[in-house]
Design an enzyme around this catalytic site. Structure first.
Site, PDB file in Angstrom:
ATOM      1  N   ARG A 129       0.768  -1.286   0.031  1.00 42.77           N
ATOM      2  CA  ARG A 129      -0.093   0.083   0.071  1.00 42.77           C
ATOM      3  C   ARG A 129       0.909   1.239   0.097  1.00 42.77           C
ATOM      4  O   ARG A 129       0.551   2.169   0.583  1.00 42.77           O
ATOM      5  CB  ARG A 129      -0.994  -0.080   1.168  1.00 42.77           C
ATOM      6  CG  ARG A 129      -2.060  -0.890   1.130  1.00 42.77           C
ATOM      7  CD  ARG A 129      -3.240  -0.456   0.170  1.00 42.77           C
ATOM      8  NE  ARG A 129      -4.109  -1.341  -0.298  1.00 42.77           N
ATOM      9  CZ  ARG A 129      -5.230  -1.854   0.689  1.00 42.77           C
ATOM     10  NH1 ARG A 129      -5.576  -0.998   1.784  1.00 42.77           N
ATOM     11  NH2 ARG A 129      -6.049  -2.635   0.438  1.00 42.77           N
ATOM     12  N   ARG A 135      -3.912   6.594   0.392  1.00 44.37           N
ATOM     13  CA  ARG A 135      -4.483   7.747   1.162  1.00 44.37           C
ATOM     14  C   ARG A 135      -3.490   8.678   1.797  1.00 44.37           C
ATOM     15  O   ARG A 135      -3.663   9.711   2.157  1.00 44.37           O
ATOM     16  CB  ARG A 135      -5.746   7.459   1.545  1.00 44.37           C
ATOM     17  CG  ARG A 135      -6.858   7.057   0.890  1.00 44.37           C
ATOM     18  CD  ARG A 135      -8.005   6.376   1.399  1.00 44.37           C
ATOM     19  NE  ARG A 135      -7.619   5.131   1.791  1.00 44.37           N
ATOM     20  CZ  ARG A 135      -8.446   4.281   2.326  1.00 44.37           C
ATOM     21  NH1 ARG A 135      -9.577   4.672   2.684  1.00 44.37           N
ATOM     22  NH2 ARG A 135      -7.835   3.043   2.824  1.00 44.37           N
ATOM     23  N   ARG A 154      -7.632  11.275  -6.267  1.00 42.83           N
ATOM     24  CA  ARG A 154      -8.756  10.860  -5.798  1.00 42.83           C
ATOM     25  C   ARG A 154      -9.973  11.587  -5.297  1.00 42.83           C
ATOM     26  O   ARG A 154     -11.261  11.248  -5.518  1.00 42.83           O
ATOM     27  CB  ARG A 154      -8.571   9.863  -4.460  1.00 42.83           C
ATOM     28  CG  ARG A 154      -8.346   8.419  -4.288  1.00 42.83           C
ATOM     29  CD  ARG A 154      -9.690   7.607  -4.787  1.00 42.83           C
ATOM     30  NE  ARG A 154     -10.118   6.850  -3.782  1.00 42.83           N
ATOM     31  CZ  ARG A 154     -11.511   7.009  -3.537  1.00 42.83           C
ATOM     32  NH1 ARG A 154     -12.116   7.741  -4.350  1.00 42.83           N
ATOM     33  NH2 ARG A 154     -12.161   6.567  -2.558  1.00 42.83           N
ATOM     34  N   ASP A 199      -6.281  -3.461  -7.815  1.00 40.57           N
ATOM     35  CA  ASP A 199      -6.667  -3.931  -6.509  1.00 40.57           C
ATOM     36  C   ASP A 199      -7.009  -5.485  -6.746  1.00 40.57           C
ATOM     37  O   ASP A 199      -7.218  -5.904  -7.809  1.00 40.57           O
ATOM     38  CB  ASP A 199      -8.155  -3.132  -6.032  1.00 40.57           C
ATOM     39  CG  ASP A 199      -8.624  -3.382  -4.723  1.00 40.57           C
ATOM     40  OD1 ASP A 199      -8.091  -2.989  -3.798  1.00 40.57           O
ATOM     41  OD2 ASP A 199      -9.008  -4.724  -4.610  1.00 40.57           O
ATOM     42  N   TYR A 222     -14.245 -12.640   0.065  1.00 39.54           N
ATOM     43  CA  TYR A 222     -14.920 -11.299  -0.278  1.00 39.54           C
ATOM     44  C   TYR A 222     -16.161 -11.779  -1.204  1.00 39.54           C
ATOM     45  O   TYR A 222     -17.446 -11.236  -0.992  1.00 39.54           O
ATOM     46  CB  TYR A 222     -14.028 -10.354  -1.209  1.00 39.54           C
ATOM     47  CG  TYR A 222     -13.129  -9.468  -0.247  1.00 39.54           C
ATOM     48  CD1 TYR A 222     -13.598  -8.639   0.377  1.00 39.54           C
ATOM     49  CD2 TYR A 222     -11.878 -10.098  -0.063  1.00 39.54           C
ATOM     50  CE1 TYR A 222     -12.820  -7.947   1.458  1.00 39.54           C
ATOM     51  CE2 TYR A 222     -11.076  -9.180   0.465  1.00 39.54           C
ATOM     52  CZ  TYR A 222     -11.547  -8.142   1.294  1.00 39.54           C
ATOM     53  OH  TYR A 222     -10.619  -7.567   2.190  1.00 39.54           O
TER      54      TYR A 222
HETATM   55  O1  CP3 Z   1       0.044  -1.747  -2.599  1.00 42.02           O
HETATM   56  C1  CP3 Z   1      -0.212  -0.815  -3.492  1.00 42.02           C
HETATM   57  O2  CP3 Z   1       0.099   0.480  -3.217  1.00 42.02           O
HETATM   58  C2  CP3 Z   1      -0.860  -1.266  -4.440  1.00 42.02           C
HETATM   59  C3  CP3 Z   1      -2.162  -1.145  -4.752  1.00 42.02           C
HETATM   60  C4  CP3 Z   1      -3.205  -1.844  -3.856  1.00 42.02           C
HETATM   61  C5  CP3 Z   1      -4.503  -1.695  -3.657  1.00 42.02           C
HETATM   62  N1  CP3 Z   1      -5.113  -2.723  -3.046  1.00 42.02           N
HETATM   63  C6  CP3 Z   1      -5.133  -0.514  -3.688  1.00 42.02           C
HETATM   64  C7  CP3 Z   1      -6.134   0.109  -3.019  1.00 42.02           C
HETATM   65  C8  CP3 Z   1      -2.912  -3.377  -3.464  1.00 42.02           C
HETATM   66  C9  CP3 Z   1      -1.815  -4.190  -3.633  1.00 42.02           C
HETATM   67  C10 CP3 Z   1      -4.260  -3.867  -3.117  1.00 42.02           C
HETATM   68  C11 CP3 Z   1      -4.390  -5.302  -2.699  1.00 42.02           C
HETATM   69  C12 CP3 Z   1      -5.763  -5.455  -1.881  1.00 42.02           C
HETATM   70  N2  CP3 Z   1      -6.904  -4.930  -1.864  1.00 42.02           N
HETATM   71  C13 CP3 Z   1      -5.705  -6.283  -0.717  1.00 42.02           C
HETATM   72  C14 CP3 Z   1      -4.513  -7.280  -0.476  1.00 42.02           C
HETATM   73  C15 CP3 Z   1      -3.599  -6.339   0.705  1.00 42.02           C
HETATM   74  C16 CP3 Z   1      -4.008  -6.168   1.934  1.00 42.02           C
HETATM   75  O3  CP3 Z   1      -4.088  -4.978   2.302  1.00 42.02           O
HETATM   76  O4  CP3 Z   1      -4.197  -7.297   2.691  1.00 42.02           O
HETATM   77  C17 CP3 Z   1      -7.115  -6.442  -0.293  1.00 42.02           C
HETATM   78  C18 CP3 Z   1      -7.547  -7.251   0.825  1.00 42.02           C
HETATM   79  C19 CP3 Z   1      -8.134  -5.466  -1.039  1.00 42.02           C
HETATM   80  C20 CP3 Z   1      -9.401  -5.413  -1.071  1.00 42.02           C
HETATM   81  C21 CP3 Z   1      -9.627  -4.105  -0.577  1.00 42.02           C
HETATM   82  N3  CP3 Z   1      -9.385  -2.684  -1.600  1.00 42.02           N
HETATM   83  C22 CP3 Z   1     -10.138  -3.501   0.709  1.00 42.02           C
HETATM   84  C23 CP3 Z   1     -10.646  -4.070   1.586  1.00 42.02           C
HETATM   85  C24 CP3 Z   1     -10.288  -1.941   0.237  1.00 42.02           C
HETATM   86  C25 CP3 Z   1     -11.036  -1.065   1.258  1.00 42.02           C
HETATM   87  C26 CP3 Z   1      -9.960  -0.537   2.257  1.00 42.02           C
HETATM   88  C27 CP3 Z   1     -10.033   0.712   3.120  1.00 42.02           C
HETATM   89  O5  CP3 Z   1      -9.271   1.109   3.614  1.00 42.02           O
HETATM   90  O6  CP3 Z   1     -11.012   1.334   2.568  1.00 42.02           O
HETATM   91  C28 CP3 Z   1      -9.940  -1.656  -0.710  1.00 42.02           C
HETATM   92  C29 CP3 Z   1      -9.702  -0.307  -1.494  1.00 42.02           C
HETATM   93  C30 CP3 Z   1      -8.126   0.117  -1.892  1.00 42.02           C
HETATM   94  N4  CP3 Z   1      -7.428  -0.700  -2.664  1.00 42.02           N
HETATM   95  C31 CP3 Z   1      -7.594   1.294  -1.603  1.00 42.02           C
HETATM   96  C32 CP3 Z   1      -6.232   1.325  -2.039  1.00 42.02           C
HETATM   97  C33 CP3 Z   1      -5.098   2.246  -2.161  1.00 42.02           C
HETATM   98  C34 CP3 Z   1      -8.138   2.395  -0.525  1.00 42.02           C
HETATM   99  C35 CP3 Z   1      -7.977   3.620  -1.175  1.00 42.02           C
HETATM  100  C36 CP3 Z   1      -9.246   4.505  -1.762  1.00 42.02           C
HETATM  101  O7  CP3 Z   1     -10.328   4.217  -1.601  1.00 42.02           O
HETATM  102  O8  CP3 Z   1      -8.708   5.347  -2.563  1.00 42.02           O
END
Ligand code: CP3
Length: 342
Positions: free
Chosen positions: A23, A27, A36, A72, A149
């Site tokens: 990540r 944000r 965003r 994602d 999910y």
């Molecule tokens: O790591 C990086 O910089 C690359 C981008 C990346 C994202 N998601 C962008 C994202 C990666 C590698 C992921 C993987 C991901 N997505 C996982 C596995 C990694 C982990 O954290 O365990 C999972 C479980 C997801 C599913 C997911 N995507 C969830 C549960 C959420 C919501 C979480 C939240 O905090 O709101 C997301 C949204 C998401 N994917 C964001 C980002 C940067 C949140 C940012 C936004 O809403 O702008």
């Protein structure tokens, strides 16, 4: 040394320990929040120019040793026939959760070029922009984490619906996992063909299972993916959290590098995993928000336990949180580099 991350994945000597963060685009960075403001997460993922810009933000601002594709893990679900959205404050919402044999039968085992072509376009564009100066990591979600999910319909704390399906209807479970693992295998291969120089498999929630359940319900499907990807020349990072009791089983399923969360001391984890794999991770993401004195003591502790052994990639045990200060992230990159310069 542009390739210190890739060299560490292959357990070759490096000039200093490579650092990147899960990540690392997101944000906590003002540059990301600015984009965003005008685009949803999915829009950023679907427009290669935006995905490229966001992928490069932490490379430029933090000096990390690898870029990770901005995408994602849930993206393949839409072309498979399970559309979803990111609801503000709630995380992902799957419109029609998958819970029956008929639901599983209706899922499509897609070719990544159809339906995920925008991810492959982003990879090609990012590689051009990085211009050989920083390696690019591609990624996918592992079948259990994706299934959780799909079945729950969103985030979950106990995975009760998922586990009930797994225990009560093992044939439906294995049919679902078979479809997910084949899509993920094709997707990672397509990312590598498009230019990803390493890939990470995110099994973020697999630590909610016992070792016996991992062996019976998960491992064959992860192995299906990773044994195939291992035949490419590209390193594979196999990551999960809460995996203290699963590390050896994950290693046996595959991976060049194993990701460890912050609950297991990194030297104990590596001793258990043996000399055949590299290691990544381990710093609690919340330590980035701790006073510098404690943060540096915990980094020093990880480095002391690693003792200069080839095959270490510095990272967190899980992703950077939105509240974390970019200064702390930059500090860790510089500190680890300085402390490990050979
Ligand atoms: O790591 C990086 O910089 C690359 C981008 C990346 C994202 N998601 C962008 C994202 C990666 C590698 C992921 C993987 C991901 N997505 C996982 C596995 C990694 C982990 O954290 O365990 C999972 C479980 C997801 C599913 C997911 N995507 C969830 C549960 C959420 C919501 C979480 C939240 O905090 O709101 C997301 C949204 C998401 N994917 C964001 C980002 C940067 C949140 C940012 C936004 O809403 O702008």
């Amino acid at each position: 040394m542009w390739d210190r991350f890739l060299r560490a994945c292959r357990r070759e000597p490096v000039d200093m320990t490579p650092v990147w963060f899960m990540r690392q685009a997101g944000r906590y960075m003002a540059e990301y929040r600015a984009i965003r403001k005008n685009h949803t997460l999915i829009q950023i993922c679907k427009q290669p120019e935006l995905a490229t810009e966001v992928t490069l933000q932490p490379v430029k601002a933090m000096g990390v040793d690898a870029a990770i594709l901005f995408a994602d893990i849930l993206l393949p679900l839409e072309p498979m026939g399970a559309p979803f959205e990111f609801a503000a404050g709630e995380g992902p919402v799957i419109h029609h959760p998958v819970r029956t044999r008929a639901d599983v039968d209706a899922l499509r085992v897609i070719e990544p070029e159809d339906g995920l072509g925008y991810v492959l376009d982003a990879i090609r564009m990012i590689r051009r922009e990085l211009d050989g100066k920083t390696p690019l990591i591609g990624f996918a979600g592992a079948p259990f984490t994706l299934a959780s999910y799909l079945i729950e319909g969103g985030k979950s704390s106990h995975y009760a619906i998922t586990k009930r399906l797994m225990y009560r209807e093992p044939e439906v479970w294995h049919a679902l996992m078979g479809k997910l693992s084949e899509v993920v295998r094709r997707y990672l291969r397509a990312q590598i063909t498009a230019g990803a120089q390493a890939v990470q498999l995110f099994d973020s929630w697999v630590g909610s299972l016992s070792p016996s359940d991992y062996v019976e319900f998960i491992q064959p499907h992860v192995r299906h993916i990773l044994k195939d990807i291992e035949t490419t020349s590209v390193p594979v990072i196999h990551f999960g959290t809460d995996t203290a009791t699963l590390l050896e089983l994950q290693r046996d399923a595959g991976g060049t590098v194993i990701g460890v969360d912050f609950r297991t001391p990194i030297d104990e984890a590596w001793a258990r995993l043996g000399t055949g794999v590299g290691i990544q991770g381990n710093l609690d993401p919340l330590l980035l928000d701790a006073p510098r004195e404690l943060l540096t003591r915990r980094i020093d502790d990880i480095l002391r336990r690693i003792a200069g052994r080839d095959g270490h990639i510095f990272n967190l045990g899980h992703g950077i949180l939105p509240e974390t200060s970019p200064d702390a992230v930059r500090f860790v990159v510089d500190y680890v580099h300085e402390r490990t310069r050979r």
